[in-house]
Design an enzyme around this catalytic site. Structure first.
Site, PDB file in Angstrom:
ATOM      1  N   LYS A 207       0.619  -1.083   0.287  1.00  0.00           N
ATOM      2  CA  LYS A 207       0.001  -0.308   0.344  1.00  0.00           C
ATOM      3  C   LYS A 207       0.869   1.303  -0.063  1.00  0.00           C
ATOM      4  O   LYS A 207       0.701   2.343  -0.693  1.00  0.00           O
ATOM      5  CB  LYS A 207      -0.788   0.010   1.330  1.00  0.00           C
ATOM      6  CG  LYS A 207      -1.545  -0.464   1.170  1.00  0.00           C
ATOM      7  CD  LYS A 207      -3.465  -0.157   2.564  1.00  0.00           C
ATOM      8  CE  LYS A 207      -2.037  -0.291   3.660  1.00  0.00           C
ATOM      9  NZ  LYS A 207      -1.797  -1.355   4.921  1.00  0.00           N
TER      10      LYS A 207
ATOM     11  N   ARG B 176     -10.586   1.897   8.594  1.00  0.00           N
ATOM     12  CA  ARG B 176     -10.248   0.454   8.737  1.00  0.00           C
ATOM     13  C   ARG B 176     -11.344   0.041   9.573  1.00  0.00           C
ATOM     14  O   ARG B 176     -11.215  -1.539   9.782  1.00  0.00           O
ATOM     15  CB  ARG B 176      -8.955   0.541   9.554  1.00  0.00           C
ATOM     16  CG  ARG B 176      -7.528   0.301   9.493  1.00  0.00           C
ATOM     17  CD  ARG B 176      -6.587   0.400   9.970  1.00  0.00           C
ATOM     18  NE  ARG B 176      -5.472  -0.115  10.328  1.00  0.00           N
ATOM     19  CZ  ARG B 176      -4.908   0.648   9.655  1.00  0.00           C
ATOM     20  NH1 ARG B 176      -4.719   1.028   9.187  1.00  0.00           N
ATOM     21  NH2 ARG B 176      -3.175  -0.491   9.709  1.00  0.00           N
TER      22      ARG B 176
ATOM     23  N   ARG C 172      -2.162  -7.959  13.409  1.00  0.00           N
ATOM     24  CA  ARG C 172      -2.917  -7.686  12.963  1.00  0.00           C
ATOM     25  C   ARG C 172      -3.896  -8.219  11.632  1.00  0.00           C
ATOM     26  O   ARG C 172      -4.881  -6.857  11.101  1.00  0.00           O
ATOM     27  CB  ARG C 172      -2.021  -6.277  12.612  1.00  0.00           C
ATOM     28  CG  ARG C 172      -1.227  -5.486  13.218  1.00  0.00           C
ATOM     29  CD  ARG C 172       0.268  -4.805  13.325  1.00  0.00           C
ATOM     30  NE  ARG C 172       0.369  -4.176  12.189  1.00  0.00           N
ATOM     31  CZ  ARG C 172       1.062  -3.755  10.775  1.00  0.00           C
ATOM     32  NH1 ARG C 172       2.541  -4.107  11.429  1.00  0.00           N
ATOM     33  NH2 ARG C 172       1.102  -2.803  10.502  1.00  0.00           N
TER      34      ARG C 172
ATOM     35  N   ARG D  48      10.080  -2.167  13.064  1.00  0.00           N
ATOM     36  CA  ARG D  48       9.241  -1.469  13.522  1.00  0.00           C
ATOM     37  C   ARG D  48       8.749  -2.486  14.584  1.00  0.00           C
ATOM     38  O   ARG D  48       8.248  -4.015  14.331  1.00  0.00           O
ATOM     39  CB  ARG D  48       7.826  -1.197  12.630  1.00  0.00           C
ATOM     40  CG  ARG D  48       8.115   0.442  12.399  1.00  0.00           C
ATOM     41  CD  ARG D  48       7.373   0.524  11.082  1.00  0.00           C
ATOM     42  NE  ARG D  48       6.123  -0.356  11.337  1.00  0.00           N
ATOM     43  CZ  ARG D  48       4.992  -0.077  10.196  1.00  0.00           C
ATOM     44  NH1 ARG D  48       5.026   0.509   9.579  1.00  0.00           N
ATOM     45  NH2 ARG D  48       3.776  -0.236  10.451  1.00  0.00           N
TER      46      ARG D  48
ATOM     47  N   ARG E  13      10.705  -6.155   7.297  1.00  0.00           N
ATOM     48  CA  ARG E  13      10.844  -5.050   6.478  1.00  0.00           C
ATOM     49  C   ARG E  13      11.447  -4.414   7.483  1.00  0.00           C
ATOM     50  O   ARG E  13      11.363  -4.949   8.608  1.00  0.00           O
ATOM     51  CB  ARG E  13       9.682  -4.356   6.747  1.00  0.00           C
ATOM     52  CG  ARG E  13       9.115  -3.231   6.326  1.00  0.00           C
ATOM     53  CD  ARG E  13       8.056  -3.080   6.202  1.00  0.00           C
ATOM     54  NE  ARG E  13       6.732  -3.186   6.909  1.00  0.00           N
ATOM     55  CZ  ARG E  13       5.578  -2.896   6.524  1.00  0.00           C
ATOM     56  NH1 ARG E  13       5.561  -2.234   5.929  1.00  0.00           N
ATOM     57  NH2 ARG E  13       4.909  -2.818   7.923  1.00  0.00           N
TER      58      ARG E  13
HETATM   59  P1  AMP Z   1      -0.279   0.840   9.723  1.00  0.00           P
HETATM   60  O1  AMP Z   1       0.662   1.638   9.043  1.00  0.00           O
HETATM   61  O2  AMP Z   1      -1.072   1.501   8.651  1.00  0.00           O
HETATM   62  O3  AMP Z   1      -0.130  -0.334   9.880  1.00  0.00           O
HETATM   63  O4  AMP Z   1      -0.708   1.515  10.867  1.00  0.00           O
HETATM   64  C1  AMP Z   1      -0.157   1.301  12.102  1.00  0.00           C
HETATM   65  C2  AMP Z   1      -0.628   1.036  13.463  1.00  0.00           C
HETATM   66  O5  AMP Z   1      -0.986   2.347  13.370  1.00  0.00           O
HETATM   67  C3  AMP Z   1      -2.234   0.334  13.750  1.00  0.00           C
HETATM   68  O6  AMP Z   1      -1.512  -1.033  13.660  1.00  0.00           O
HETATM   69  C4  AMP Z   1      -3.068   1.380  14.147  1.00  0.00           C
HETATM   70  O7  AMP Z   1      -2.552   0.685  15.594  1.00  0.00           O
HETATM   71  C5  AMP Z   1      -2.792   2.162  14.054  1.00  0.00           C
HETATM   72  N1  AMP Z   1      -3.329   3.573  13.392  1.00  0.00           N
HETATM   73  C6  AMP Z   1      -3.570   3.296  11.898  1.00  0.00           C
HETATM   74  N2  AMP Z   1      -4.559   3.703  11.645  1.00  0.00           N
HETATM   75  C7  AMP Z   1      -5.314   3.360  12.174  1.00  0.00           C
HETATM   76  C8  AMP Z   1      -6.807   3.218  11.829  1.00  0.00           C
HETATM   77  N3  AMP Z   1      -7.820   4.082  10.918  1.00  0.00           N
HETATM   78  N4  AMP Z   1      -7.198   2.906  12.673  1.00  0.00           N
HETATM   79  C9  AMP Z   1      -6.957   2.833  14.155  1.00  0.00           C
HETATM   80  N5  AMP Z   1      -6.056   2.844  14.407  1.00  0.00           N
HETATM   81  C10 AMP Z   1      -5.140   3.062  12.944  1.00  0.00           C
END
Ligand code: AMP
Length: 227
Positions: free
Chosen positions: A22, A97, A178, A167, A134
């Site tokens: 993404k 989400r 996740r 990370r 990663r």
């Molecule tokens: P990502 O980099 O998009 O995988 O986001 C990393 C983390 O940020 C996720 O595992 C959530 O803890 C938080 N996060 C990011 N976007 C959202 C969202 N739209 N709603 C809730 N938590 C989010």
């Protein structure tokens, strides 16, 4: 003109399991259309790195692989979409989400709504391998892959010399959590966009530039149909 009054603004969403590419595709599309790439994950990580009270709160949630609450995310997203750089559109990565977030976004973008949502499809076993391999530069945010990039193995960023690390939410346990959250909360949203003829499913396994070119073709085709 504001985002709310600009009916020609491109309001894109990119969906995909964590590790589906993404972020990679979002950067390319945002550059192609000169619209901001808005990654809620990046925004929350920046808040966490700032050490603010809000940042500390969200860091604990993110490190556990859980989702930040819809209420908190509403404030974050609404404030970001009001910024002047989003007047001609935006590409959202990581939001919505949950069904609650999708409903909020539609209300926020009324009367135009989302222009189009893209679903990058990559099988689960492929993404687990990608994510656990990663690595990311703690200074400039550049992403590297074990087995592909020297910086992932050396731990030193080729761009800025910063420390390249994993990370905390890219460990296998956090990744599995996740992915199951994605299946539970986010996959049902795809049906919502599909029913409204707003979703394009794309095979996310392949060469990034070729996938980006395919995406641009699909977005242009969709926009031409809407016009
Ligand atoms: P990502 O980099 O998009 O995988 O986001 C990393 C983390 O940020 C996720 O595992 C959530 O803890 C938080 N996060 C990011 N976007 C959202 C969202 N739209 N709603 C809730 N938590 C989010």
């Amino acid at each position: 003109m504001s985002l709310a009054t600009n009916s020609a603004a491109l309001r894109l969403i990119v969906f995909g399991r964590q590790g589906a590419g993404k972020g990679t595709q979002a950067v390319r599309l945002a550059a192609h259309y000169a619209i901001p790439h808005i990654s809620t994950g990046d925004m929350l990580r920046a808040a966490a790195a700032s050490g603010s009270e809000f940042g500390q709160q969200v860091k604990a949630i993110m490190d556990a692989g859980s989702l930040v609450s819809d209420e908190i995310m509403e404030g974050v997203v609404a404030a970001r979409l009001e910024q002047p750089d989003a007047v001609n559109g935006f590409l959202l990565d990581g939001y919505p989400r949950t069904p609650g977030q999708a409903e909020f976004l539609q209300r926020l973008l009324a009367p135009h709504g989302v222009s189009m949502a893209i679903n990058l499809e990559v099988p689960e076993d492929v993404v687990v391998e990608r994510i656990t391999g990663r690595r990311v530069c703690s200074e400039c945010g550049t992403t590297y892959a074990l087995g592909r990039d020297e910086s992932a193995t050396s731990g030193i960023c080729a761009k800025c010399g910063g420390a390249v690390v994993q990370r905390p939410d890219d460990t296998e346990a956090a990744v599995r959590k996740r992915l199951s959250l994605y299946a539970e909360s986010t996959e049902p949203l795809l049906a919502w966009f599909r029913e409204r003829n707003l979703l394009a499913d794309i095979n996310g396994v392949g060469e990034p530039d070729a996938i980006a070119a395919e995406l641009v073709g699909i977005i242009e085709g969709h926009s031409a149909n809407e016009a």
